[in-house]
Design a protein around this motif. Structure first.
Motif, PDB file in Angstrom:
ATOM      1  N   ASP A 135       0.847  -1.194   0.000  1.00 32.73           N
ATOM      2  CA  ASP A 135       0.000   0.000   0.000  1.00 32.73           C
ATOM      3  C   ASP A 135       0.883   1.244   0.000  1.00 32.73           C
ATOM      4  O   ASP A 135       1.967   1.237   0.600  1.00 32.73           O
ATOM      5  N   VAL A 136       0.414   2.290  -0.648  1.00 37.47           N
ATOM      6  CA  VAL A 136       1.120   3.570  -0.600  1.00 37.47           C
ATOM      7  C   VAL A 136       0.080   4.664  -0.379  1.00 37.47           C
ATOM      8  O   VAL A 136      -0.987   4.655  -1.009  1.00 37.47           O
ATOM      9  N   LYS A 137       0.361   5.570   0.570  1.00 35.41           N
ATOM     10  CA  LYS A 137      -0.601   6.632   0.872  1.00 35.41           C
ATOM     11  C   LYS A 137       0.142   7.943   1.089  1.00 35.41           C
ATOM     12  O   LYS A 137       1.091   8.010   1.866  1.00 35.41           O
ATOM     13  N   PHE A 138      -0.324   8.973   0.442  1.00 35.29           N
ATOM     14  CA  PHE A 138       0.221  10.306   0.686  1.00 35.29           C
ATOM     15  C   PHE A 138      -0.289  10.814   2.024  1.00 35.29           C
ATOM     16  O   PHE A 138      -1.394  10.482   2.464  1.00 35.29           O
ATOM     17  N   SER A 139       0.512  11.645   2.673  1.00 33.42           N
ATOM     18  CA  SER A 139       0.034  12.290   3.885  1.00 33.42           C
ATOM     19  C   SER A 139      -0.958  13.376   3.468  1.00 33.42           C
ATOM     20  O   SER A 139      -0.978  13.805   2.312  1.00 33.42           O
ATOM     21  N   HIS A 140      -1.772  13.832   4.415  1.00 35.81           N
ATOM     22  CA  HIS A 140      -2.782  14.837   4.075  1.00 35.81           C
ATOM     23  C   HIS A 140      -2.148  16.131   3.600  1.00 35.81           C
ATOM     24  O   HIS A 140      -2.689  16.822   2.743  1.00 35.81           O
ATOM     25  N   ASN A 141      -0.982  16.454   4.154  1.00 33.64           N
ATOM     26  CA  ASN A 141      -0.345  17.710   3.769  1.00 33.64           C
ATOM     27  C   ASN A 141       0.437  17.583   2.464  1.00 33.64           C
ATOM     28  O   ASN A 141       0.947  18.563   1.947  1.00 33.64           O
ATOM     29  N   GLY A 142       0.543  16.385   1.938  1.00 40.07           N
ATOM     30  CA  GLY A 142       1.190  16.206   0.644  1.00 40.07           C
ATOM     31  C   GLY A 142       2.700  16.242   0.667  1.00 40.07           C
ATOM     32  O   GLY A 142       3.335  16.233  -0.385  1.00 40.07           O
ATOM     33  N   ARG A 143       3.311  16.281   1.857  1.00 39.10           N
ATOM     34  CA  ARG A 143       4.775  16.361   1.905  1.00 39.10           C
ATOM     35  C   ARG A 143       5.420  14.994   2.039  1.00 39.10           C
ATOM     36  O   ARG A 143       6.591  14.818   1.742  1.00 39.10           O
ATOM     37  N   TYR A 144       4.643  14.043   2.568  1.00 42.38           N
ATOM     38  CA  TYR A 144       5.205  12.720   2.805  1.00 42.38           C
ATOM     39  C   TYR A 144       4.347  11.668   2.134  1.00 42.38           C
ATOM     40  O   TYR A 144       3.197  11.923   1.748  1.00 42.38           O
ATOM     41  N   MET A 145       4.930  10.487   2.039  1.00 42.79           N
ATOM     42  CA  MET A 145       4.100   9.343   1.652  1.00 42.79           C
ATOM     43  C   MET A 145       4.524   8.168   2.523  1.00 42.79           C
ATOM     44  O   MET A 145       5.655   8.121   3.027  1.00 42.79           O
ATOM     45  N   MET A 146       3.592   7.261   2.707  1.00 40.53           N
ATOM     46  CA  MET A 146       3.854   6.107   3.562  1.00 40.53           C
ATOM     47  C   MET A 146       3.711   4.843   2.724  1.00 40.53           C
ATOM     48  O   MET A 146       2.804   4.753   1.887  1.00 40.53           O
ATOM     49  N   THR A 147       4.601   3.892   2.931  1.00 44.61           N
ATOM     50  CA  THR A 147       4.498   2.618   2.216  1.00 44.61           C
ATOM     51  C   THR A 147       4.451   1.491   3.236  1.00 44.61           C
ATOM     52  O   THR A 147       5.057   1.556   4.303  1.00 44.61           O
ATOM     53  N   ARG A 148       3.715   0.446   2.894  1.00 44.65           N
ATOM     54  CA  ARG A 148       3.616  -0.726   3.758  1.00 44.65           C
ATOM     55  C   ARG A 148       4.193  -1.921   3.024  1.00 44.65           C
ATOM     56  O   ARG A 148       3.761  -2.239   1.912  1.00 44.65           O
ATOM     57  N   ASP A 149       5.199  -2.547   3.628  1.00 44.13           N
ATOM     58  CA  ASP A 149       5.653  -3.816   3.088  1.00 44.13           C
ATOM     59  C   ASP A 149       5.329  -4.870   4.130  1.00 44.13           C
ATOM     60  O   ASP A 149       4.627  -4.573   5.081  1.00 44.13           O
ATOM     61  N   TYR A 150       5.813  -6.081   3.975  1.00 43.03           N
ATOM     62  CA  TYR A 150       5.292  -7.136   4.833  1.00 43.03           C
ATOM     63  C   TYR A 150       5.573  -6.934   6.317  1.00 43.03           C
ATOM     64  O   TYR A 150       4.704  -7.179   7.155  1.00 43.03           O
ATOM     65  N   LEU A 151       6.755  -6.473   6.645  1.00 41.67           N
ATOM     66  CA  LEU A 151       7.103  -6.375   8.060  1.00 41.67           C
ATOM     67  C   LEU A 151       7.131  -4.951   8.610  1.00 41.67           C
ATOM     68  O   LEU A 151       7.208  -4.766   9.821  1.00 41.67           O
ATOM     69  N   SER A 152       7.099  -3.957   7.754  1.00 36.89           N
ATOM     70  CA  SER A 152       7.268  -2.601   8.278  1.00 36.89           C
ATOM     71  C   SER A 152       6.436  -1.573   7.525  1.00 36.89           C
ATOM     72  O   SER A 152       5.855  -1.846   6.478  1.00 36.89           O
ATOM     73  N   VAL A 153       6.390  -0.385   8.134  1.00 34.23           N
ATOM     74  CA  VAL A 153       5.775   0.779   7.492  1.00 34.23           C
ATOM     75  C   VAL A 153       6.867   1.829   7.381  1.00 34.23           C
ATOM     76  O   VAL A 153       7.601   2.050   8.341  1.00 34.23           O
ATOM     77  N   LYS A 154       6.966   2.468   6.240  1.00 40.55           N
ATOM     78  CA  LYS A 154       8.011   3.478   6.057  1.00 40.55           C
ATOM     79  C   LYS A 154       7.395   4.800   5.637  1.00 40.55           C
ATOM     80  O   LYS A 154       6.463   4.836   4.830  1.00 40.55           O
ATOM     81  N   VAL A 155       7.922   5.855   6.212  1.00 43.02           N
ATOM     82  CA  VAL A 155       7.487   7.194   5.836  1.00 43.02           C
ATOM     83  C   VAL A 155       8.596   7.817   5.002  1.00 43.02           C
ATOM     84  O   VAL A 155       9.755   7.813   5.398  1.00 43.02           O
ATOM     85  N   TRP A 156       8.241   8.329   3.856  1.00 40.07           N
ATOM     86  CA  TRP A 156       9.210   8.938   2.938  1.00 40.07           C
ATOM     87  C   TRP A 156       8.933  10.422   2.796  1.00 40.07           C
ATOM     88  O   TRP A 156       7.773  10.841   2.708  1.00 40.07           O
ATOM     89  N   ASP A 157      10.013  11.181   2.745  1.00 41.70           N
ATOM     90  CA  ASP A 157       9.897  12.597   2.415  1.00 41.70           C
ATOM     91  C   ASP A 157       9.977  12.665   0.888  1.00 41.70           C
ATOM     92  O   ASP A 157      10.884  12.101   0.286  1.00 41.70           O
ATOM     93  N   LEU A 158       9.037  13.338   0.272  1.00 45.98           N
ATOM     94  CA  LEU A 158       9.000  13.348  -1.191  1.00 45.98           C
ATOM     95  C   LEU A 158      10.255  13.963  -1.797  1.00 45.98           C
ATOM     96  O   LEU A 158      10.531  13.781  -2.980  1.00 45.98           O
ATOM     97  N   ASN A 159      10.995  14.704  -0.984  1.00 46.63           N
ATOM     98  CA  ASN A 159      12.212  15.306  -1.512  1.00 46.63           C
ATOM     99  C   ASN A 159      13.452  14.454  -1.299  1.00 46.63           C
ATOM    100  O   ASN A 159      14.538  14.844  -1.709  1.00 46.63           O
TER     101      ASN A 159
END
Lengths: 420, 249
Positions: A263-287
């Motif tokens: 799964d991939v979801k943008f944050s509400h403010n549009g600056r980050y996105m979150m990804t889900r893989d099998y064991l973890s959740v990761k937050v990415w800065d779009l920059n």
């Protein structure tokens, strides 16, 4: 057929839609606060139920097309009616949900009970008047977007322009206009010329919440590509490529499978996105493309059990994730009907359980803990006692308040923050 | 812990093993573990074929895992070793195949769960080092569902295992791409012409190519029956006819 396959709040949070394996959509509406029932605020009751998709048969391939609803996405509300998109593996439908609380009375040609009046007996004309009636909620399909996907649709995402949306299957992403059903534009195509060379598929896609030209899609190899539709008509060349370098010390035969993003979801403010893989959740800065800014372990104790999880296919389970309204907390599901919440600011995490026993009305949920080895403390549960059939794949967070919806197989749980 | 399907062959990392002699025996070798993972993956891929419409993501991930194992085994040199062993057993394969084919149709129908999506070639599986001898014996008893299809459908001469392997993976994706009843025809396009006794059965099959895969397999047993029966019957009829003519004249 009652297994819930998707959960989604609308933009105001007043409506909550669920889709199930039998192709049905059930919409819940939040009760309005009223003086006579002060505690009723916050309860969701069934608002509308309808059959969105039916099972179909593809005659060309001799295959059945499942009616299971893969995703529901609401459109921003523009008038009194509500609109949502629901999709199964092959077809997307736009549904209009509207209320009717008045009916016309005083027709000239027919009686109140519908019988035709004898024209000879009509002596005068009258104007029909609107009289109130019991509320009726009607759902009607307004558009059907079909025949555009060879592979199974895994995502739909409404654009911030409220006029277009994308649909993604394993190998392609199409762009649609909400008004036009006989045409869609293909914007991503990763199908190799020779299917024998296929090693990667698209697993999820989403439009940026504010920038209508930007969308991302994730892959089975753990990568995310951000594309800008202004750069070219076919977005096969990404603008940004997000991938975390692999840790060579933890490499195993299952490394690729567990890195596949579900799964991939943008944050509400549009600056980050979150990804889900099998064991973890990761937050990415779009920059920042070379690594995530935050990584949260969902159930690290499963890392040593990957072989068994591969054997029973649980390793292929696709968990979703979601942000809260303020983008300060993220939530995702796990096994044994557990779901996890991570507070990004305090770095604290909680494990809660969605089950009948622990969820009496108004009761406060007790945090759960999984014991990984050694002596099991009281109230802890050991890894081997986890029920892998009870998985929470779909969760949703109210857009502004601390209300969450958790789907546990065929039950829907609604929880709210105890600070009221 | 919920486990379904295969008997557990692989061991997860931190099992509670004491450092005794018995404990040391319980820890499988890396090769054995890798081997069982490969076997498991192949079965999963074949099962993919049986589903109404296979999940492409899952298939791709499993296929990548298999490829990864294969690459590692090639680097190890384990792959070559298995290769040389296979040619020796090639003739044995053929003998077993003929044996199965010549059995009565009832026995074949009893051989459980024959996965029919057989463009996937599994001959290399039977050839792999450690349990090759067991595979051969199980194949001849027609109990192991895995080996039945591989021997029945495998008509071609054993080639380079690696080539077969790659071809199998390719075939999986092709079948995934074009899922049509015509794959039954594809199966038989590879039939080795030396199996003349297959002709009757094949004729029976070919006339049913429009059916689904499972249906096709079910009719596999019946043509043998009807063919032999009708042959007998026609023989008897002919005999009667001749006798009639003789008597009349």
């Amino acid at each position: 057929a009652d297994i819930i396959s998707t959960v989604e709040f609308n933009y105001s949070g007043d409506l909550l839609a669920t889709g199930d394996k039998g192709g049905r959509v059930v919409i819940f509406q939040r009760e309005q606060e009223s003086k006579s029932r002060p505690l009723s605020r916050g309860e969701y009751n069934v608002y509308s139920t309808f059959q969105s998709h039916e099972p179909e048969f593809d005659y060309l391939k001799s295959l059945e097309i499942e009616e299971k609803i893969n995703k529901i996405r609401w459109l921003p509300q523009q008038n009194a009616a509500h609109f949502l998109l629901s999709t199964n593996d092959k077809t997307i439908k736009l549904w209009k949900i509207s209320e009717r609380d008045k009916r016309a009375e005083g027709y000239n040609l027919k009686d109140e009970d519908g019988r035709l009046r004898d024209p000879v007996r009509i002596k005068e004309l009258r104007v029909p008047t609107l009289k109130p009636m019991d509320l009726m909620v009607e759902a009607s399909p307004r558009r059907i977007f079909a025949n555009a996907h060879t592979y199974h649709i895994n995502s739909i995402s409404v654009n911030s322009d409220c006029a277009t949306y994308l649909s993604a299957d394993d190998l392609r992403i199409n762009l649609w206009h909400l008004e036009i059903t006989n045409r869609s534009f293909n914007i991503v195509d990763i199908k190799p010329a020779n299917m024998e060379e296929l090693t990667e598929v698209i697993t999820a896609a989403e439009f940026h919440p504010q920038q209508c030209n930007v969308f991302v899609y994730s892959s089975s190899k753990g990568t995310i590509r951000l594309c800008d539709m202004r750069s070219s008509a076919l977005c096969d060349r990404h603008s940004k490529f997000f991938e975390e370098p692999e840790d060579p010390s933890s490499r195993s035969f299952f490394s690729e499978i567990i890195s596949s993003i579900s799964d991939v979801k943008f944050s509400h403010n549009g600056r980050y996105m979150m990804t889900r893989d099998y064991l973890s959740v990761k937050v990415w800065d779009l920059n920042m493309e070379n690594r995530p800014v935050e990584t949260y372990q969902v159930h690290e104790y499963l890392r040593s059990k990957l072989c068994s999880l591969y054997e029973n296919d649980c390793i292929f389970d696709k968990f979703e994730c979601c942000w809260n309204g303020l983008d300060s907390t993220i939530m995702t599901g796990s096994y044994n009907n557990f779901f996890r919440m991570f507070d990004r600011n305090t770095r604290r995490d909680t494990t809660l359980e969605a089950s009948r026993e622990s969820s009496k009305s108004r009761a406060i949920l007790k945090p759960r803990k999984v014991c990984t080895g050694g002596k099991r403390k009281k109230d802890e549960i050991s890894v081997d006692s986890l029920d892998f059939n009870k998985k929470i794949l779909h969760t949703a967070w109210h857009p502004t308040e601390n209300f969450i919806a958790v789907a546990a197989t065929n039950n829907l749980y609604l929880f709210q923050d105890k600070v009221n | 812990m919920f486990v379904r399907g295969l008997k557990r062959k692989c061991f997860d990392g931190e099992e509670d093993i004491e450092g005794t002699l018995a404990g040391i025996k319980a820890i499988p070798s890396y090769n054995l573990q890798r081997q069982s993972l490969l076997d498991m993956s192949l079965v999963k891929l074949q099962l993919c074929h049986m589903l109404v419409e296979p999940n492409l993501c899952r298939s791709v991930l499993i296929a990548n895992t298999v490829r990864q194992i294969q690459e590692e085994m090639t680097q190890d040199g384990t792959w070559q070793m298995i290769n040389t062993q296979s040619t020796g057993q090639a003739s044995l394969d053929r003998l077993v195949s003929t044996d199965i084919l010549c059995r009565s149709s009832r026995e074949q129908a009893e051989g459980k769960h024959v996965p029919g999506y057989g463009t996937f070639n599994k001959d290399f599986e039977g050839d792999q080092g450690q349990d090759s001898s067991e595979t051969m014996s199980t194949a001849s008893s027609v109990q192991a569902p895995r080996n039945l299809p591989s021997n029945v459908w495998e008509m071609e001469n054993p080639q380079e295992n690696k080539g077969n392997f790659q071809k199998s993976l390719d075939q999986i994706f092709e079948t995934l791409e074009n899922k049509s009843p015509n794959s039954v025809e594809d199966l038989f396009s590879e039939v080795d012409n030396s199996y003349y006794d297959l002709d009757t059965m094949l004729t029976g099959m070919m006339s049913n190519t429009k059916m689904g895969h499972c249906d096709g397999l079910e009719t596999f047993s019946s043509p043998t029956n009807t063919a032999s029966n009708s042959n007998c019957k026609s023989d008897l009829n002919e005999l009667d006819h001749i006798v009639e003519i003789l008597v009349e004249s």
